[in-house]
Design an enzyme around this catalytic site. Structure first.
Site, mmCIF file in Angstrom:
data_model
loop_
_atom_site.group_PDB
_atom_site.id
_atom_site.type_symbol
_atom_site.label_atom_id
_atom_site.label_comp_id
_atom_site.label_asym_id
_atom_site.label_seq_id
_atom_site.Cartn_x
_atom_site.Cartn_y
_atom_site.Cartn_z
ATOM 1 N N THR A 229 0.717 -0.925 -0.099
ATOM 2 C CA THR A 229 -0.072 -0.160 0.091
ATOM 3 C C THR A 229 0.762 1.241 -0.032
ATOM 4 N N LYS A 230 1.983 1.201 0.591
ATOM 5 C CA LYS A 230 2.777 2.259 0.640
ATOM 6 C C LYS A 230 3.398 2.791 -0.788
ATOM 7 N N LYS A 348 -59.926 -24.297 23.242
ATOM 8 C CA LYS A 348 -59.738 -23.849 21.751
ATOM 9 C C LYS A 348 -60.792 -22.668 21.082
ATOM 10 N N GLY A 435 -44.639 -16.089 6.890
ATOM 11 C CA GLY A 435 -44.481 -16.136 5.211
ATOM 12 C C GLY A 435 -44.413 -14.811 4.554
ATOM 13 N N GLU A 458 -16.164 -1.902 2.219
ATOM 14 C CA GLU A 458 -15.325 -1.277 3.113
ATOM 15 C C GLU A 458 -14.417 -1.920 3.988
ATOM 16 N N LYS A 472 -5.951 -0.786 16.508
ATOM 17 C CA LYS A 472 -6.624 0.009 17.315
ATOM 18 C C LYS A 472 -6.549 -0.168 18.927
HETATM 19 C C1 ST9 Z 1 -15.522 0.141 -0.860
HETATM 20 C C2 ST9 Z 1 -16.687 1.233 -1.001
HETATM 21 O O1 ST9 Z 1 -15.628 -0.999 -0.561
HETATM 22 C C3 ST9 Z 1 -18.017 0.787 -0.798
HETATM 23 C C4 ST9 Z 1 -19.007 1.785 -0.444
HETATM 24 C C5 ST9 Z 1 -18.736 2.855 -1.557
HETATM 25 C C6 ST9 Z 1 -19.856 4.065 -1.121
HETATM 26 C C7 ST9 Z 1 -19.615 5.138 -2.033
HETATM 27 C C8 ST9 Z 1 -18.501 5.954 -1.195
HETATM 28 C C9 ST9 Z 1 -18.847 6.527 0.078
HETATM 29 C C10 ST9 Z 1 -17.667 7.315 0.529
HETATM 30 C C11 ST9 Z 1 -17.949 8.662 1.374
HETATM 31 C C12 ST9 Z 1 -16.991 9.370 1.088
HETATM 32 C C13 ST9 Z 1 -16.912 10.634 1.959
HETATM 33 C C14 ST9 Z 1 -15.596 11.434 2.035
HETATM 34 C C15 ST9 Z 1 -15.033 11.893 3.154
HETATM 35 C C16 ST9 Z 1 -15.320 12.941 3.709
HETATM 36 C C17 ST9 Z 1 -14.746 13.582 4.758
HETATM 37 C C18 ST9 Z 1 -14.997 14.662 5.879
HETATM 38 N N1 ST9 Z 1 -7.407 4.020 9.790
HETATM 39 O O2 ST9 Z 1 -1.810 -1.848 8.228
HETATM 40 P P1 ST9 Z 1 -1.079 -1.406 7.216
HETATM 41 C C19 ST9 Z 1 -3.382 3.234 6.457
HETATM 42 S S1 ST9 Z 1 -13.998 1.043 -1.106
HETATM 43 C C20 ST9 Z 1 -6.472 4.892 9.215
HETATM 44 O O3 ST9 Z 1 0.372 -1.730 6.820
HETATM 45 P P2 ST9 Z 1 -1.401 -3.124 4.740
HETATM 46 C C21 ST9 Z 1 -2.386 3.844 7.185
HETATM 47 O O4 ST9 Z 1 -1.751 5.013 6.321
HETATM 48 C C22 ST9 Z 1 -12.757 -0.367 -0.808
HETATM 49 N N2 ST9 Z 1 -5.428 4.559 8.237
HETATM 50 O O5 ST9 Z 1 -2.028 -2.059 5.953
HETATM 51 C C23 ST9 Z 1 -1.025 2.645 7.351
HETATM 52 O O6 ST9 Z 1 0.102 3.359 7.467
HETATM 53 P P3 ST9 Z 1 0.722 3.545 9.115
HETATM 54 C C24 ST9 Z 1 -12.455 -0.630 0.654
HETATM 55 C C25 ST9 Z 1 -5.065 3.375 8.109
HETATM 56 O O7 ST9 Z 1 -0.982 -4.391 5.110
HETATM 57 C C26 ST9 Z 1 -1.483 2.270 5.888
HETATM 58 O O8 ST9 Z 1 -2.838 2.213 5.570
HETATM 59 N N3 ST9 Z 1 -11.354 -1.611 0.876
HETATM 60 C C27 ST9 Z 1 -6.099 2.275 8.696
HETATM 61 O O9 ST9 Z 1 -0.742 -2.189 3.733
HETATM 62 C C28 ST9 Z 1 -0.889 0.693 5.903
HETATM 63 O O10 ST9 Z 1 -1.391 0.314 6.850
HETATM 64 C C29 ST9 Z 1 -10.895 -1.786 2.068
HETATM 65 O O11 ST9 Z 1 -11.695 -1.077 2.834
HETATM 66 C C30 ST9 Z 1 -7.286 2.562 9.489
HETATM 67 N N4 ST9 Z 1 -7.917 1.905 10.232
HETATM 68 O O12 ST9 Z 1 -2.988 -3.078 3.949
HETATM 69 C C31 ST9 Z 1 -9.904 -2.645 2.070
HETATM 70 N N5 ST9 Z 1 -5.471 0.999 8.277
HETATM 71 O O13 ST9 Z 1 0.739 2.292 9.419
HETATM 72 C C32 ST9 Z 1 -9.893 -3.431 3.324
HETATM 73 C C33 ST9 Z 1 -4.443 1.111 7.590
HETATM 74 O O14 ST9 Z 1 2.086 3.844 8.681
HETATM 75 N N6 ST9 Z 1 -8.407 -3.829 3.727
HETATM 76 N N7 ST9 Z 1 -4.293 2.524 7.292
HETATM 77 O O15 ST9 Z 1 -0.336 4.566 9.558
HETATM 78 C C34 ST9 Z 1 -7.633 -3.181 4.636
HETATM 79 O O16 ST9 Z 1 -8.281 -2.285 5.274
HETATM 80 C C35 ST9 Z 1 -6.372 -3.831 4.888
HETATM 81 O O17 ST9 Z 1 -6.360 -3.995 6.292
HETATM 82 C C36 ST9 Z 1 -5.277 -2.988 4.480
HETATM 83 C C37 ST9 Z 1 -4.117 -3.584 4.645
HETATM 84 C C38 ST9 Z 1 -5.509 -2.627 2.941
HETATM 85 C C39 ST9 Z 1 -5.160 -1.538 5.093
HETATM 86 P P1 FAD Z 2 -11.329 -11.169 -0.781
HETATM 87 O O1 FAD Z 2 -10.434 -9.875 -0.014
HETATM 88 O O2 FAD Z 2 -10.925 -12.250 -1.757
HETATM 89 O O3 FAD Z 2 -11.959 -11.684 0.474
HETATM 90 C C1 FAD Z 2 -12.643 -13.040 0.606
HETATM 91 C C2 FAD Z 2 -12.847 -13.595 1.923
HETATM 92 O O4 FAD Z 2 -11.395 -13.726 2.300
HETATM 93 C C3 FAD Z 2 -13.566 -12.519 2.566
HETATM 94 O O5 FAD Z 2 -14.482 -13.231 3.525
HETATM 95 C C4 FAD Z 2 -12.456 -12.118 3.629
HETATM 96 O O6 FAD Z 2 -13.063 -11.546 4.702
HETATM 97 C C5 FAD Z 2 -11.310 -13.090 3.608
HETATM 98 N N1 FAD Z 2 -10.060 -12.606 3.742
HETATM 99 C C6 FAD Z 2 -9.403 -12.147 2.810
HETATM 100 N N2 FAD Z 2 -7.997 -11.399 3.092
HETATM 101 C C7 FAD Z 2 -8.055 -11.734 4.805
HETATM 102 C C8 FAD Z 2 -7.164 -11.709 5.579
HETATM 103 N N3 FAD Z 2 -5.842 -11.360 5.421
HETATM 104 N N4 FAD Z 2 -7.584 -12.118 6.892
HETATM 105 C C9 FAD Z 2 -8.710 -12.844 7.094
HETATM 106 N N5 FAD Z 2 -9.509 -12.969 6.164
HETATM 107 C C10 FAD Z 2 -9.292 -12.473 4.846
HETATM 108 N N6 FAD Z 2 -14.068 -1.140 -3.904
HETATM 109 C C11 FAD Z 2 -13.669 -0.070 -4.062
HETATM 110 O O7 FAD Z 2 -12.446 0.226 -4.247
HETATM 111 N N7 FAD Z 2 -14.501 0.901 -4.500
HETATM 112 C C12 FAD Z 2 -15.712 0.718 -4.256
HETATM 113 O O8 FAD Z 2 -16.751 1.811 -4.354
HETATM 114 C C13 FAD Z 2 -16.385 -0.517 -3.876
HETATM 115 N N8 FAD Z 2 -17.497 -0.692 -3.932
HETATM 116 C C14 FAD Z 2 -18.131 -1.878 -3.847
HETATM 117 C C15 FAD Z 2 -19.394 -2.156 -3.875
HETATM 118 C C16 FAD Z 2 -19.911 -3.530 -3.915
HETATM 119 C C17 FAD Z 2 -21.352 -3.745 -4.027
HETATM 120 C C18 FAD Z 2 -18.980 -4.457 -3.686
HETATM 121 C C19 FAD Z 2 -19.613 -6.040 -3.647
HETATM 122 C C20 FAD Z 2 -17.799 -4.181 -3.446
HETATM 123 C C21 FAD Z 2 -17.124 -2.884 -3.554
HETATM 124 N N9 FAD Z 2 -15.796 -2.611 -3.478
HETATM 125 C C22 FAD Z 2 -15.529 -1.528 -3.889
HETATM 126 C C23 FAD Z 2 -14.955 -3.799 -3.125
HETATM 127 C C24 FAD Z 2 -14.791 -4.189 -1.636
HETATM 128 O O9 FAD Z 2 -14.083 -3.147 -0.862
HETATM 129 C C25 FAD Z 2 -14.195 -5.685 -1.562
HETATM 130 O O10 FAD Z 2 -15.120 -6.562 -2.117
HETATM 131 C C26 FAD Z 2 -14.084 -5.726 -0.408
HETATM 132 O O11 FAD Z 2 -12.815 -5.028 0.288
HETATM 133 C C27 FAD Z 2 -13.510 -7.363 0.005
HETATM 134 O O12 FAD Z 2 -12.464 -7.764 -1.416
HETATM 135 P P2 FAD Z 2 -12.884 -9.134 -2.088
HETATM 136 O O13 FAD Z 2 -14.422 -8.901 -2.546
HETATM 137 O O14 FAD Z 2 -11.860 -9.076 -3.149
HETATM 138 O O15 FAD Z 2 -12.845 -10.302 -1.153
#
Ligand code: ST9
Ligand code: FAD
Length: 621
Positions: A229-230, A348, A435, A458, A472
């Site tokens: 990610t970095k 009943k 149902g 997310e 956290k």
């Molecule tokens: C998605 C969208 O799913 C779905 C809904 C979309 C809806 C529409 C949009 C609505 C948006 C609203 C927008 C509003 C705008 C905002 C307005 C504001 C007023 N907290 O642990 P490391 C950072 S999208 C903060 O080594 P890995 C941090 O910089 C797809 N920062 O991770 C850290 O560096 P350091 C969503 C965090 O092993 C760096 O990341 N996909 C946090 O490299 C590296 O951290 C996902 O959510 C945190 N909690 O990567 C992916 N954590 O440590 C899920 C990390 O130096 N996967 N950082 O500070 C993950 O979250 C993984 O754990 C990973 C791992 C990618 C972070």
């Molecule tokens: P995977 O990462 O392949 O995960 C598969 C399974 O494995 C899950 O059960 C997961 O929990 C588990 N798993 C994976 N890795 C680990 C681990 N390290 N430890 C333990 N368990 C693990 N993305 C965007 O960027 N922008 C968007 O706007 C956006 N909108 C979306 C809208 C919809 C309707 C959907 C379905 C997805 C959207 N996404 C978006 C993507 C979404 O954020 C991803 O689907 C989600 O982060 C999971 O990734 P994946 O589907 O590849 O599943």
């Protein structure tokens, strides 16, 4: 009649009776936003949500957008456009955005309580209208660069759409595996190449332009774009090119095209798109030009400004859906006559009663009520920490504790909130209808379909559990958790409820002790992994368990705090609110009595964690 049943009374209870936001409304940066104004906004948003936004809920599910591969478009149904336009015309989308770019200063607690109603009535409206909010992230990360500040202003002025673009076919949870890359041009722009997947709102006919916030790996520049990610940077990639000063579209198409729209289980009107960048075979074959925001390598940090907000949004959406699911179930249960009272089951010919008379239906309704109200408190409580962060910033200070507590609570809101809501919507809200719940005549089957996504996007629940424990709690050295545990202990030791919540405070004390023991156990396992690396698996087997356990503890505590307030109101003579306050006390006692004792079993399960399941050959599964 609207499918959406709001609970404005309970929202106002949380804001003004439990967390007392009026103490800082009408003062300082919130001078223009006093408590009366906030109540007026809530009331108007409630009306719009129930009448106008909810109006397109069914039609936009049954007649979702259809992707046209010839034009790479996916227009939304007219009913949805009408709801969307109503929301944009209301101006409430600007609440909480910086005034410098055209927003209205408001505390996050007000933003998220209005958010609950929009998300409960028609969630995709909130998702399509986040362009201005993402403009605020551009503004925050512009580092004083005039071009980027102007882009942020334009995004707000012209009400553009925006997207968060992380996921790729091989990079979901593991965002750092992304391959999309960026190469620099001489004019300061970059060409983006790659395919992103699952991008929400990446195509529609709702806005003049869409600004994609894209994570990509810089290439061709020495020392940048490394793995993980970095190595990612954040690029602003517009659908249409525009004059960076005036915002006027130049008429040129940028080479970023939607190449598919997914067919989904729920939230069908929310376009989930495959997004292709700079493919010569797609569209007009133009390059996909982007502009780097801030510094290279800062992309993931910047994107987390969006992700944190989106995680709060997803949890709030789930909880809002459970609340309206419960209120629909309650209305049905009060009318549905079936069977006789259990005390008269031998007779009943006994009169038939409404199903609210049956113990199992009461159990179900009170379970729904207590979780919906507990998690609403969780959302508002979390938002009040965001208020503290904002107030400190306005005073030129940093409130590090508030930042850390907000960070700690976010995975509970998102992970715990979505899991509990999705499960209860199916097992209890839908079930209450018998149902009929399975039929499309009632909204619950759509609620269940629409809410399932909240445990997935997310960051899945597994990711929330890991974030909660490793980042956290461990990385924070337990400071935020220690603070919250301290507040809970102070409540336990207080005279809250004046004897009437004594039993529940004791249950809370035991549950907190169990949860703390689980944290200690996991930290020991983590430490022991220094000698025996496989012990880290024991931690990984329990991160989701801990998230859910602490979610129960925090929710029980917040409900009991609410019960304390309600008891005081009842003592003072609650008038028309008598039943409401009695319901608050009953829900808190129910939640504590039925959920907290389970934590002892969860602790025992955690203590018994072994490595057998990890040692098992994959073939044995
Ligand atoms: C998605 C969208 O799913 C779905 C809904 C979309 C809806 C529409 C949009 C609505 C948006 C609203 C927008 C509003 C705008 C905002 C307005 C504001 C007023 N907290 O642990 P490391 C950072 S999208 C903060 O080594 P890995 C941090 O910089 C797809 N920062 O991770 C850290 O560096 P350091 C969503 C965090 O092993 C760096 O990341 N996909 C946090 O490299 C590296 O951290 C996902 O959510 C945190 N909690 O990567 C992916 N954590 O440590 C899920 C990390 O130096 N996967 N950082 O500070 C993950 O979250 C993984 O754990 C990973 C791992 C990618 C972070
Ligand atoms: P995977 O990462 O392949 O995960 C598969 C399974 O494995 C899950 O059960 C997961 O929990 C588990 N798993 C994976 N890795 C680990 C681990 N390290 N430890 C333990 N368990 C693990 N993305 C965007 O960027 N922008 C968007 O706007 C956006 N909108 C979306 C809208 C919809 C309707 C959907 C379905 C997805 C959207 N996404 C978006 C993507 C979404 O954020 C991803 O689907 C989600 O982060 C999971 O990734 P994946 O589907 O590849 O599943």
């Amino acid at each position: 009649m609207s499918h959406y049943k709001s609970n404005l009374r309970d929202i106002e209870f949380n804001l003004f009776e439990l967390f007392n936001v009026q103490d800082y409304l009408g003062t300082g940066i919130y001078e223009e936003m006093d408590a009366d104004t906030a109540r007026e906004i809530l009331s108007e948003v409630e009306r719009i949500a129930r009448e106008d936004l909810a109006a397109s809920f069914v039609d936009s599910d049954r007649n979702p957008p259809v992707f046209d591969p010839k034009t790479n478009t996916a227009p939304v149904p007219a009913s949805f456009k009408k709801s969307y336009d109503t929301w944009m015309e209301s101006g409430f989308w600007g609440l909480g955005l910086p005034e410098e770019i055209g927003g209205t200063t408001a505390p996050p607690s007000l933003v998220w309580t209005t958010g609950e109603m929009v998300l409960g009535a028609q969630a995709p409206i909130w998702m399509y209208c986040t362009g201005p909010s993402m403009g605020s992230v551009v503004f925050k990360n512009a580092n004083g660069v005039a071009r980027d500040i102007r882009i942020a202003e334009i995004m707000v002025e012209r009400l553009w759409g925006a997207t968060m673009v992380l996921t790729e076919p091989d990079a979901g949870s593991d965002v750092g595996a992304g391959k999309t890359f960026a190469t620099p041009n001489e004019d300061g722009s970059w060409n983006i190449s790659g395919v992103k997947r699952f991008i929400t709102s990446a195509e529609s006919d709702l806005q003049e332009n869409i600004m994609h916030l894209v994570l990509a790996r810089p290439k061709g520049v020495e020392g940048v774009g490394g793995p993980g990610t970095k190595g990612l940077s954040l690029f602003l990639v517009p659908k249409y090119h525009f004059d960076h000063q005036t915002g006027e579209l130049t008429g040129e198409r940028n080479g970023v095209y939607v190449t598919n729209v997914e067919h989904k289980m729920g939230i069908k009107v929310s376009n989930t798109c495959e997004l292709t960048f700079g493919d010569p075979q797609v569209g007009g074959g133009e390059p996909a030009k982007g502009w780097l925001l801030g510094e290279v390598h800062d992309g993931i940090r910047q994107m987390f400004d969006v992700i944190e907000n989106a995680r709060m949004m997803v949890g709030t959406k789930a909880i809002a859906t459970l609340s309206t699911g419960y209120l629909n179930a309650l209305e049905f249960a009060k009318e549905r006559v079936q069977g006789s009272d259990l005390t008269q089951s031998a007779d009943k010919a006994a009169p038939r009663v409404t199903i609210t008379h049956h113990p199992d239906v009461r159990r179900s309704l009170m379970t729904q009520k207590s979780f919906a109200e507990a998690m609403r408190s969780l959302v508002v409580f979390t938002a009040t920490w965001q208020d503290k962060v904002q107030l400190a910033k306005a005073a030129g200070e940093r409130n590090e504790l508030a930042e850390a507590v907000n960070d700690l609570l976010l995975p509970i809101v998102k992970g715990y909130g979505s899991e509990r809501s999705w499960v209860l919507l199916g097992t209890e809200s839908l079930q209450t209808f018998g149902g009929s719940g399975f039929l499309q005549e009632y909204p619950i089957e759509q609620y269940v379909r629409d809410a399932k996504i909240d445990t997935l996007y997310e960051g899945t629940t597994a990711i929330q559990g890991q974030d909660f424990f490793f980042r956290k709690i461990v990385k924070d050295q337990g400071k935020a958790l220690g603070h919250i545990a301290g507040e809970i202990k102070a409540f336990i030791e207080s005279e809250a409820g004046n004897g009437r919540l004594k039993n529940e405070r004791e249950l809370l004390a035991n549950a907190l002790a169990d949860a703390e023991a689980m944290v200690s156990l996991m930290i020991n396992d983590l430490m022991s992994a220094q000698d025996e690396i496989k012990n880290i698996y024991k931690v990984g087997l329990n991160t989701t368990r801990l998230l859910m356990a602490l979610g129960d503890v925090v929710c029980a505590w917040l409900l009991l705090r609410g019960a304390e307030v309600a008891l005081a109101k009842l003592d003072g003579g609650a008038g028309n609110d008598q039943a409401y306050y009695e319901g608050k006390v009953a829900a808190a006692q129910w939640f504590a009595q039925l959920n907290l004792p389970r934590l002892s079993a969860e602790l025992k399960i955690a203590q018994a964690t072994g490595l057998d399941v990890m040692d098992l050959d994959e073939a044995a599964f």
